[in-house]
Design an enzyme around this catalytic site. Sequence first.
Site, PDB file in Angstrom:
ATOM      1  N   SER A  24    -102.411 -44.876 -28.367  1.00 21.83           N
ATOM      2  CA  SER A  24    -100.969 -45.011 -28.619  1.00 21.83           C
ATOM      3  C   SER A  24    -100.653 -46.194 -29.514  1.00 21.83           C
ATOM      4  O   SER A  24     -99.492 -46.552 -29.685  1.00 21.83           O
ATOM      5  CB  SER A  24    -100.223 -45.174 -27.288  1.00 21.83           C
ATOM      6  OG  SER A  24    -100.657 -46.346 -26.606  1.00 21.83           O
ATOM      7  N   ASN A 111    -100.254 -51.383 -16.299  1.00 21.67           N
ATOM      8  CA  ASN A 111     -99.055 -50.701 -15.813  1.00 21.67           C
ATOM      9  C   ASN A 111     -97.854 -51.647 -15.746  1.00 21.67           C
ATOM     10  O   ASN A 111     -96.757 -51.322 -16.213  1.00 21.67           O
ATOM     11  CB  ASN A 111     -99.308 -50.085 -14.435  1.00 21.67           C
ATOM     12  CG  ASN A 111    -100.336 -48.964 -14.479  1.00 21.67           C
ATOM     13  OD1 ASN A 111    -100.849 -48.630 -15.547  1.00 21.67           O
ATOM     14  ND2 ASN A 111    -100.644 -48.396 -13.324  1.00 21.67           N
ATOM     15  N   THR A 156     -54.479 -30.481 -34.287  1.00 21.79           N
ATOM     16  CA  THR A 156     -55.111 -29.859 -33.131  1.00 21.79           C
ATOM     17  C   THR A 156     -55.622 -28.498 -33.612  1.00 21.79           C
ATOM     18  O   THR A 156     -54.973 -27.859 -34.438  1.00 21.79           O
ATOM     19  CB  THR A 156     -54.129 -29.659 -31.953  1.00 21.79           C
ATOM     20  OG1 THR A 156     -53.090 -28.756 -32.344  1.00 21.79           O
ATOM     21  CG2 THR A 156     -53.511 -30.993 -31.522  1.00 21.79           C
ATOM     22  N   SER A 278     -75.842 -34.890 -57.006  1.00 26.42           N
ATOM     23  CA  SER A 278     -76.589 -33.634 -57.006  1.00 26.42           C
ATOM     24  C   SER A 278     -77.563 -33.618 -58.177  1.00 26.42           C
ATOM     25  O   SER A 278     -77.261 -34.133 -59.254  1.00 26.42           O
ATOM     26  CB  SER A 278     -75.617 -32.447 -57.134  1.00 26.42           C
ATOM     27  OG  SER A 278     -76.301 -31.264 -57.484  1.00 26.42           O
ATOM     28  N   LYS A 284     -70.862 -33.889 -58.649  1.00 29.37           N
ATOM     29  CA  LYS A 284     -70.880 -34.036 -57.197  1.00 29.37           C
ATOM     30  C   LYS A 284     -70.977 -35.491 -56.753  1.00 29.37           C
ATOM     31  O   LYS A 284     -71.680 -36.302 -57.340  1.00 29.37           O
ATOM     32  CB  LYS A 284     -72.065 -33.268 -56.604  1.00 29.37           C
ATOM     33  CG  LYS A 284     -71.976 -31.759 -56.745  1.00 29.37           C
ATOM     34  CD  LYS A 284     -70.848 -31.161 -55.921  1.00 29.37           C
ATOM     35  CE  LYS A 284     -71.056 -31.316 -54.440  1.00 29.37           C
ATOM     36  NZ  LYS A 284     -72.258 -30.596 -53.933  1.00 29.37           N
ATOM     37  N   ASN A 286     -71.576 -36.722 -52.915  1.00 29.43           N
ATOM     38  CA  ASN A 286     -71.768 -36.180 -51.572  1.00 29.43           C
ATOM     39  C   ASN A 286     -71.734 -37.265 -50.495  1.00 29.43           C
ATOM     40  O   ASN A 286     -72.317 -38.334 -50.667  1.00 29.43           O
ATOM     41  CB  ASN A 286     -73.119 -35.457 -51.496  1.00 29.43           C
ATOM     42  CG  ASN A 286     -73.203 -34.295 -52.465  1.00 29.43           C
ATOM     43  OD1 ASN A 286     -72.218 -33.624 -52.730  1.00 29.43           O
ATOM     44  ND2 ASN A 286     -74.392 -34.065 -53.007  1.00 29.43           N
ATOM     45  N   TYR A 318     -97.774 -44.704 -11.559  1.00 26.60           N
ATOM     46  CA  TYR A 318     -97.918 -44.569 -13.006  1.00 26.60           C
ATOM     47  C   TYR A 318     -98.720 -43.311 -13.329  1.00 26.60           C
ATOM     48  O   TYR A 318     -99.675 -42.949 -12.644  1.00 26.60           O
ATOM     49  CB  TYR A 318     -98.623 -45.793 -13.606  1.00 26.60           C
ATOM     50  CG  TYR A 318     -98.689 -45.738 -15.118  1.00 26.60           C
ATOM     51  CD1 TYR A 318     -97.623 -46.186 -15.891  1.00 26.60           C
ATOM     52  CD2 TYR A 318     -99.801 -45.198 -15.765  1.00 26.60           C
ATOM     53  CE1 TYR A 318     -97.663 -46.108 -17.272  1.00 26.60           C
ATOM     54  CE2 TYR A 318     -99.849 -45.116 -17.145  1.00 26.60           C
ATOM     55  CZ  TYR A 318     -98.783 -45.579 -17.900  1.00 26.60           C
ATOM     56  OH  TYR A 318     -98.823 -45.490 -19.268  1.00 26.60           O
TER      57      TYR A 318
END
Length: 458
Positions: A24, A111, A156, A278, A284, A286, A318
């Site tokens: 990890s 742990n 609304t 673009s 454009k 954006n 764990y």
Amino acid sequence: MSDALWGGRFESSMDELVEKFNQSIDVDQTLFYEDIEGSIAHVTMLGDCKIISNDEAKQIILGLLELKTAYQNGEITFTSKYEDIHLNIEHLLTERIGAVAGKLHTGRSRNDQVATDMHLYTYKKVKIMIDALNLLQQSIITSAEQNIDVIIPGYTHLQRAQPILFAHHIMTYFWMLQRDKERLTESLSRINMSPLGSGALAGTTYPINQQQTADHLKFEQIYPNSIDAVSDRDYILETMSNINLIMMHLSRFSEEIILWCSHEFNYITLSDAYSTGSSIMPQKKNPDMAELVRGKSGTVAGNYIGMLMTLKSLPLAYNKDLQEDKKSFFDSLETCIDSLTIFSGMIDTMTVNKNHIKMTIEQDFSNATELADYLVGFGIPFREAHALTGKLVGECIKENIFLKDVSLDKYRAIHPEITQEIYSILQPKAAVERRTNFNGTSTKSVLAQIKQGKSKLT
């Protein structure tokens, strides 16, 4: 025998793919500083409690500080051979100061070590999120004050409803973010807990001083139960839930930003710094940052559900599954902090197109409620006034005019006491300023709301 730091009872090394699958370090190296910080607190306590000698403690602390400096200078290389950040640091420390480095792990387990790192990291990031929320709230207040005279259509069902102040509309998001900030602040007490000293799950036989390490790391309290200490990830799930609420609020705000800067609305113009173009259409501009925030709200929602599913069936204490608590969590934290920061800049630099908005608000029927309320003043029941107004709106649509264009004679056909005053009543400004209730949209009420909002900034 396996050459892993935990490999004493193993006769051979791991399969190459298993080693890759098991590691990890590509994710949890993010915890480098927290791991160093927790290790210094732990070894300081070991020395003070005479579990190791003071000279050994000082030697280990010096080695850890040297590793910190080397990391800051880009001189550290991690390897998947040592799985995670904890074993990588222990290996690097052993290379630097020799076998005495092995005494660092006395009285603790990976742990409680990783749990400590995660508590420290989460606390730090939540504080940063609170600061980022505060800055965005300030941006909203500044925009509200600068545009206090701007009236927009309130919606609304995405249909024009009633005139409201632009400031009133965007202050809605201030209060959403205020609740987000309060939730995060309230969660800090559950994040700022020390699991250090809980060992693998049962504690330790060494005469450690957990209060010392908790004080050293500025934890407010110690977990009362060692099993809970190493298995608890509620604070991570809670933080991810809070992030989801923040991102949902930003996504809603993004949707409105995207609509408002379209040619059809043209209520605002975004700064070039927060827009893109673009590759094929030269005209454009954006609102990609708003769109990305809207899109990333879905990503963090997925992260949250993934974490919930990881935790839902785990037995105590764990389990290796908990290695999966980091990648999606780190992603959600950084996504939220970046989104808040970008949003602040976007609001700070956007231009409200006041002249266009003023023209737009004159060309709709959002003042229809004003007419109905005006008729009530003549003793007409509201339901009847509502029906009369609705019928008149229908006739105006057929004639391609608005309520302000209806002749006085036609109004008097509805009620003979109607005067020229009706045209003032129908003005958007009048509609706004009549709503002086505590949380209404009048200038007076909104200025009071802004003042109240300022008191919430920290």
